[in-house]
Design an enzyme around this catalytic site. Structure first.
Site, PDB file in Angstrom:
ATOM      1  N   TRP A 170     -97.535 -26.735 -91.131  1.00 55.22           N
ATOM      2  CA  TRP A 170     -98.871 -26.240 -91.522  1.00 55.22           C
ATOM      3  C   TRP A 170     -99.748 -27.380 -91.994  1.00 55.22           C
ATOM      4  O   TRP A 170    -100.949 -27.405 -91.727  1.00 55.22           O
ATOM      5  CB  TRP A 170     -98.742 -25.141 -92.579  1.00 55.22           C
ATOM      6  CG  TRP A 170     -97.885 -24.012 -92.108  1.00 55.22           C
ATOM      7  CD1 TRP A 170     -96.765 -23.518 -92.709  1.00 55.22           C
ATOM      8  CD2 TRP A 170     -98.041 -23.240 -90.897  1.00 55.22           C
ATOM      9  NE1 TRP A 170     -96.225 -22.497 -91.964  1.00 55.22           N
ATOM     10  CE2 TRP A 170     -96.993 -22.307 -90.850  1.00 55.22           C
ATOM     11  CE3 TRP A 170     -98.976 -23.257 -89.859  1.00 55.22           C
ATOM     12  CZ2 TRP A 170     -96.840 -21.397 -89.800  1.00 55.22           C
ATOM     13  CZ3 TRP A 170     -98.826 -22.354 -88.802  1.00 55.22           C
ATOM     14  CH2 TRP A 170     -97.781 -21.441 -88.784  1.00 55.22           C
ATOM     15  N   ASP A 171     -99.181 -28.307 -92.724  1.00 51.73           N
ATOM     16  CA  ASP A 171     -99.952 -29.495 -93.107  1.00 51.73           C
ATOM     17  C   ASP A 171    -100.436 -30.260 -91.875  1.00 51.73           C
ATOM     18  O   ASP A 171    -101.565 -30.750 -91.838  1.00 51.73           O
ATOM     19  CB  ASP A 171     -99.069 -30.441 -93.929  1.00 51.73           C
ATOM     20  CG  ASP A 171     -98.990 -30.060 -95.392  1.00 51.73           C
ATOM     21  OD1 ASP A 171     -99.903 -29.378 -95.894  1.00 51.73           O
ATOM     22  OD2 ASP A 171     -98.007 -30.464 -96.035  1.00 51.73           O
ATOM     23  N   VAL A 172     -99.554 -30.393 -90.894  1.00 50.98           N
ATOM     24  CA  VAL A 172     -99.919 -31.130 -89.682  1.00 50.98           C
ATOM     25  C   VAL A 172    -101.066 -30.416 -88.967  1.00 50.98           C
ATOM     26  O   VAL A 172    -102.081 -31.023 -88.609  1.00 50.98           O
ATOM     27  CB  VAL A 172     -98.697 -31.299 -88.754  1.00 50.98           C
ATOM     28  CG1 VAL A 172     -99.115 -31.834 -87.388  1.00 50.98           C
ATOM     29  CG2 VAL A 172     -97.663 -32.218 -89.404  1.00 50.98           C
TER      30      VAL A 172
END
Lengths: 420, 420
Positions: A170-172
């Site tokens: 999700w960060d990516v």
């Protein structure tokens, strides 16, 4: 750009200047993605570094390989954010960042870094604020992932506990959405002159992706959750298989042709035909491959376990079957995968040493190869001189007064050049 | 845009036209991401649909919820790619797509769809080709993931077999990189007039991300792979905990303050202080929290297991501790998460019915809410009339001759409007 320059020699994002006040993954990855395409990305940290300065993994020197990986090719400035004069310098840099500047990317929540405050010094400001939830509540990849369904259907069949992904997916995705958002807003600004206040919540990224992949519609329309199916592929045929030499391979048959090729290569074509007849199934149909995945996999198992990876490779060569060997990160180093890929190139990372590091996966004319990350604060003096026209004496005084980070004579190459 | 229009009412990507010849996830998600920000994205499929037309999950009507989720807000055209005239129509559409057009996004490998062929009809072409490997060999998310280290460190400690992610994270990242690449190239074209030939390999996306997160540097510098640690967070403190009401929650302490708050809220502050003394550790340091994660988690377990989720929520309210409840996709529907989030809105999806569907997680002025996906081929006639100026009679003849898909009078709303 100089007249007469071949336009394809110009980096796609040449002339763009982004001030990034960031930490951890999403915001730094967003800036990095733009830096790799030619933007001048200036990461501005508090003196001493942000909360991510020491994130694991660490090099033997103690420097964070996570930080250096996520800040390749940027410039690094440190300002004393606790001092009004340090905060004002950030506004001065923003005001002075030119027609391709006036762009802020941040995951910091302080009011003086928010759009309303910074738009006062730069009315055409493009400001992208990454946050946990849309309402401002904090969240991180691990909590967002837990709240979004995937850990309950990841991992071995029969397991009762949730399995979190290790990749901070999700960060990516959030970092890449941030890069999209800034470029879209910059396009509108070039056409209309208007800036943009953009917010991007990590939790929304996860919900949007789950929605676009059909998970949320499936839950709404069918009222059920799909089962946990280990390494099988939902609605298709894919699984890991052990080989004679103790390795594991993943094999995938997404289409009718893939499956026919897999059946032929493994000598199981007539077996599968007979089985289709018995079951009243057509394994050319993805739904039937999925429904009967266990028996199909059971029939394939002996073929894989009777062969080494090299033999699997030989026997599947020239077929459409999608397969690969499971490899660890050290395998990728040892087997030459990194060295063979032109996306990676040698850099010398201060306090780490020589490394093969990635550039952008976007292969396009005008972009440079990988560059090392700066040492924290290495570019403070150069940026203050370049954008604000401050003299060396002024800058020295600011450092002595603690308004900016200490000026280390040996602070490394900053936005260094790649090895050549 | 009309003079006098408020520039912020104009979608950031207003005026951009993208021809998408795509299937599965990455290329469709790239186009979708641009459509959500205002681009006119025309997905062009072979008559009858591409290889992803029936991908699971399916609605009761048999329509693919995966396809509809990934093609929201696009227009759909079907052409007979096996016929030279059908292929030529694609070139005609590209030539006629205006100054904001001349943009192709594809994961198809046919020569007539490649940059050299299409640049002949549109010299300023921006062409982004998604492929498996950089050298053109095919790959999909499942094989790329197996080859890139993560499945060997995902899942419960002690497990021997690899654990694939269920979220197709590499496809998602690839689609977002594609959106970045197209916008970056369009910026250069606006400045210089020059087009771009861009390639983007799924395998490179995975290697680039693994590199930027420090995994590849870690393997190179330390020569070791990090261990499989279940739902713990490498280099920090995070884990899932069971609660008194049989739920699970994820709790995360990324910083010194998070940990202090967690210790205080759980009444364990003095216990942890004593333990730090015994171990010679400082749990304010992320490395020490990680090294002693098992004992810290064992001390926290009884606190969580003695409380319901509602009590956990009450007791952690007002602290900095990051936590969330594990939820399934059906939980997100049932507990109102979807309905409460303004990113999602009601649509009526042909052959599916009413749904809450996501818009862009990028919250920015000038963008519309979610729109349904078109029915396959629903916009063929409108696009041929609009871009090529063909008459209804010409279009009818093309359909009768099988050069374009059949013109269904009941083919649904195409680029429909959101419910209001």
């Amino acid at each position: 750009m100089a007249p007469g320059t071949d336009p394809r020699a110009i980096a796609p994002l040449d002339g763009l200047t982004i001030l990034e006040i960031s930490s951890f993954i999403a915001a730094p990855l967003g800036g990095l993605t733009l830096a790799e395409l030619g933007a001048d990305v200036i990461r501005i940290d508090p003196v001493g570094g942000g909360a991510d300065q020491g994130r694991w993994p660490l090099a033997p020197s103690g420097i964070s390989l996570y930080w250096t990986g996520l800040n390749q090719g940027k410039r690094s400035v440190t300002l004393n954010f606790r001092d009004a004069e340090g905060r004002r310098l950030l506004g001065d840099l923003l005001a002075a960042s030119g027609p391709g500047g006036g762009i802020v990317l941040t995951n910091a929540g302080q009011e003086w870094l928010a759009y309303p405050a910074l738009a006062r010094v730069r009315p055409d400001l493009i400001h992208l604020q990454i946050q946990g939830h849309r309402d401002g509540r904090p969240a991180v990849d691990y909590t967002v992932n837990a709240a979004t369904g995937f850990p309950l259907i990841t991992g071995p069949e029969g397991l009762e506990s949730p399995v979190n992904h290790v990749l901070p997916a999700w960060d990516v995705a959030c970092g890449l959405y941030a890069a999209v958002g800034l470029l879209a807003a910059e396009r509108r600004r070039r056409r209309t002159g208007a800036g943009s206040a953009i917010t991007l919540a990590l939790a929304d990224v996860a919900l949007a992706v789950a929605g676009h992949l059909g998970y949320l519609a499936e839950a709404q329309v069918t009222g059920t959750d799909r089962p946990r199916i280990g390494n099988h592929l939902y609605g298709g045929l894919a699984r890991d298989f052990r080989t004679a030499d103790g390795a594991r391979v993943m094999a995938v048959a997404l289409t009718r042709r893939h499956f026919a090729d897999l059946a032929a290569a493994t000598g199981l074509a007539s077996t599968f035909t007979e089985l289709e007849r018995l079951l009243g199934a057509d394994f050319g149909e993805e739904g039937d491959r999925y429904r009967h995945r266990e028996v199909i996999a059971a029939l394939l198992e002996p073929w894989f376990v009777g062969r080494t990876v090299a033999e699997v490779e030989r026997d599947l060569a020239g077929t459409s079957v999608l397969w690969s060997r499971y490899r660890s990160f050290t395998d990728l180093v040892a087997d030459g995968t990194l060295a063979a890929n032109p996306m990676l190139g040698p850099i010398t990372q201060p306090a780490v040493g020589p490394l093969l590091a990635p550039g952008s996966p976007l292969a396009v004319d005008g972009t440079a190869g990988p560059r090392p990350a700066p040492t924290l604060g290495a570019d403070t003096a150069a940026v203050l001189a370049g954008l604000l026209g401050l003299s060396a004496a002024d800058i020295g005084t600011l450092a002595e007064r603690g308004i900016i980070g200490a000026l280390a004579a040996d602070s490394g190459p900053g936005q260094g050049a790649p090895d050549s």
